[in-house]
Design an enzyme around this catalytic site. Structure first.
Site, PDB file in Angstrom:
ATOM      1  N   TYR A  29      21.828  24.481 -13.086  1.00  0.00           N
ATOM      2  CA  TYR A  29      21.627  23.477 -14.136  1.00  0.00           C
ATOM      3  C   TYR A  29      20.151  23.261 -14.453  1.00  0.00           C
ATOM      4  O   TYR A  29      19.734  23.241 -15.615  1.00  0.00           O
ATOM      5  CB  TYR A  29      22.267  22.147 -13.714  1.00  0.00           C
ATOM      6  CG  TYR A  29      22.003  21.027 -14.702  1.00  0.00           C
ATOM      7  CD1 TYR A  29      22.841  20.830 -15.802  1.00  0.00           C
ATOM      8  CD2 TYR A  29      20.887  20.191 -14.569  1.00  0.00           C
ATOM      9  CE1 TYR A  29      22.589  19.822 -16.718  1.00  0.00           C
ATOM     10  CE2 TYR A  29      20.630  19.184 -15.488  1.00  0.00           C
ATOM     11  CZ  TYR A  29      21.483  19.003 -16.550  1.00  0.00           C
ATOM     12  OH  TYR A  29      21.218  18.007 -17.468  1.00  0.00           O
ATOM     13  N   ASP A  52      30.194  21.501 -16.958  1.00  0.00           N
ATOM     14  CA  ASP A  52      30.577  20.730 -18.137  1.00  0.00           C
ATOM     15  C   ASP A  52      29.465  20.723 -19.183  1.00  0.00           C
ATOM     16  O   ASP A  52      29.720  20.644 -20.375  1.00  0.00           O
ATOM     17  CB  ASP A  52      30.927  19.293 -17.742  1.00  0.00           C
ATOM     18  CG  ASP A  52      29.888  18.689 -16.816  1.00  0.00           C
ATOM     19  OD1 ASP A  52      29.908  19.042 -15.619  1.00  0.00           O
ATOM     20  OD2 ASP A  52      29.068  17.878 -17.284  1.00  0.00           O
ATOM     21  N   LYS A  90      35.630  17.812 -10.572  1.00  0.00           N
ATOM     22  CA  LYS A  90      35.165  16.699 -11.403  1.00  0.00           C
ATOM     23  C   LYS A  90      35.422  17.032 -12.867  1.00  0.00           C
ATOM     24  O   LYS A  90      34.952  18.055 -13.375  1.00  0.00           O
ATOM     25  CB  LYS A  90      33.671  16.451 -11.183  1.00  0.00           C
ATOM     26  CG  LYS A  90      33.136  15.306 -12.022  1.00  0.00           C
ATOM     27  CD  LYS A  90      31.638  15.175 -11.870  1.00  0.00           C
ATOM     28  CE  LYS A  90      31.103  14.062 -12.759  1.00  0.00           C
ATOM     29  NZ  LYS A  90      29.631  14.007 -12.737  1.00  0.00           N
TER      30      LYS A  90
END
Length: 523
Positions: free
Chosen positions: A261, A296, A368
């Site tokens: 990320y 996500d 998640k």
């Protein structure tokens, strides 16, 4: 409700991920970073700031980095200074900060003589983490826990004390997990701010004292609510390993911690990030912390339908990196999101296929699931419907951690009443459809299975290409989130150091040894 998946492709995906990560691990084992060395100082108990507000771990590591001496590791030089000057570790750091002590002056003693001086400090660090892990287990047994999908809320006032009031209200409304959003751009700070804070912008500074204050408050709130409340923060950015230490010491339960990320979305140097994620995950794993990965986010810059396979490919890679660090499957909370355009025909069917695919590929992961954000328009009524479909998808596909969608997404930071409506909506759907999946069968060869099969095939093809290119080259070609980063680019590259043959830290072997000895489970 279950998809029929090609088992050979799943096995192939894990074989490819192993090859991709193995290549990177050889680089990781031969290098350290300034943030890893600062993390070791924090584990050894170095705390405080100098007269200019600079954290002592930064002062000490900077002194060694400027003298090109960090390749041996900060631990040797600290032990050597203790031996030469008859000081404690904290005294060495404080005198270095006052300019009264240079760690490189004086005799370089035999490591066999000076390194035993660190044993007591290292043992204290491990015992503190052991204590917090056991305390979490004790409280979870005493208070109980929420039922899955766990309701996850965020607070983001910028003031830790106001965050606590918001978090308490959320817990009384039904939340199971509280995440404190971090001050804007803190991930790019190459230091960790000190003490309790009330002046953050867009969120609250991640400091050890703020972690401590929120942990205590949520323990109190949990006793009132009759369940253990999990606390979340960010273990990412340029100080990833240091924040892992802080989270372990203050008993945080969930850390947002992704292997890629920071590279992709914060333009942090990829070599530094890949080293930092390894050490931070070793600490998270030992502390019994669940990590959440950030796939996500890919879907906020790339199209969720067209690039769904990139999420799956990244999840396989993130899983492999996490296992290499010693995390157990039940600590690897892989992330994904409900982000297919609501204007696409059969978007709900596609979301169900994707969520069920993730659930089946990673059956032991506390997955998640993130709510719709990209296609939220400010129309609160349509937004509430979008969140209702998200809630339904979550309960039907057995997601583990459910970040609540806000009907006011794209308008403002959630107000108390926004959060209340979201909790109420999610609870209604979870109760109403709690057993529905047990009564449903996915049509063999139908659209859901076709969609899941295609996404899995595309993910395996992508992993084949990454394995051929190497992970760093793949990132440099923009294969994730349509964003390209270069191996020599990004912030923090100067903080990567090649280890010398006499490099030393007590912690890697200590964490491996104790983990193997105790064999504990995650929360």
């Amino acid at each position: 409700m279950e998809l029929r998946l090609d088992r050979e492709k799943i096995i192939r995906a894990r074989e490819l991920s192993q090859g991709i990560v193995d290549e990177v691990m050889s680089y990781i084992h031969n290098h350290t970073t300034v943030s890893v060395e600062r993390a070791y100082l924090r584990l050894l108990g170095i705390d405080g700031i100098d007269a200019n507000g600079v954290p002592l771990p930064n002062v000490v590591v900077k002194q060694l980095q400027d003298a090109n001496a960090l390749s041996r590791g900060v631990c040797y030089w600290m032990a050597n200074a203790m031996h030469n000057h008859g000081l404690t570790l904290q005294e060495v750091a404080e005198q270095a900060a006052r300019g009264k002590l240079n760690l490189l002056t004086g005799k370089e003693n035999n490591p066999q003589i000076v390194l035993p001086l660190l044993e007591r400090y290292a043992e204290n660090a491990i015992q503190k983490i052991d204590h917090q892990r056991k305390e979490r287990q004790r409280l979870q047994q005493e208070l109980g826990q929420g039922r899955e999908p766990l309701l996850y809320i965020i607070v983001a006032t910028g003031d830790i004390y106001a965050d606590i009031e918001q978090a308490k209200a959320g817990v009384m409304q039904g939340a199971d997990i509280v995440a404190v959003i971090r001050h804007t751009a803190q991930s790019l700070f190459d230091y960790v701010p000190y003490s309790a804070t009330d002046g953050g912008v867009g969120g609250t500074y991640a400091t050890q004292e703020n972690f401590h204050i929120m942990r205590q408050a949520m323990d109190d709130a949990g006793r009132q609510a009759g369940k253990y409340i999990m606390v979340t923060n960010y273990c990412s950015g340029l100080c990833m390993p240091e924040i892992a230490v802080m989270g372990a010491m203050e008993r945080l339960d969930v850390m947002l911690n992704d292997s890629m990320y920071g590279i992709i979305f914060r333009d942090i140097n990829m070599r530094r990030t890949l080293i930092d994620q390894y050490i931070s995950r070793m600490l998270n794993g030992y502390a019994g912390i669940i990590i959440n990965t950030g796939e996500d986010n890919y879907l906020t810059t790339a199209d969720a339908y067209e690039k769904a396979h990139t999420v799956i490919a990244s999840q396989f890679i993130n899983e492999r990196f996490a296992l290499e660090s010693g995390l157990k499957e039940e600590q690897i909370g892989l992330g994904h999101a409900f982000e297919i355009s609501p204007n696409k025909k059969d978007s709900l069917l596609m979301e169900l296929a994707q969520a069920q695919l993730v659930r089946q590929l990673f059956p032991n992961s506390p997955i998640k699931y993130m709510p719709p954000t990209k296609h939220m328009t400010g129309n609160i009524f349509k937004g509430h419907v979008q969140n209702t479909l998200f809630n339904l998808t979550s309960i039907l596909t057995g997601q583990s951690i459910h970040l609540l969608g806000m009907l006011t997404e794209a308008l403002h930071t959630p107000h108390l009443q926004d959060r209340y409506l979201s909790v109420e909506g999610a609870r209604y759907v979870f109760d109403a459809a709690g057993s529905l999946a047990d009564e449903l069968v996915i049509k063999p060869g139908g659209q859901m299975e076709q969609r899941a099969a295609q996404v899995l095939t595309d993910a395996v093809d992508m992993l084949e290409e990454i394995n051929s290119l190497g992970l760093m080259n793949a990132i440099s070609r923009g294969m994730f989130a349509d964003i390209a980063r270069q191996p020599d680019g990004g912030k923090g590259q100067e903080g990567v150091i090649t280890k010398s043959p006499d490099y030393y830290t007590p912690f890697i072997e200590l964490l491996r040894e104790r983990r193997a000895t105790h064999g504990f489970k995650a929360s």
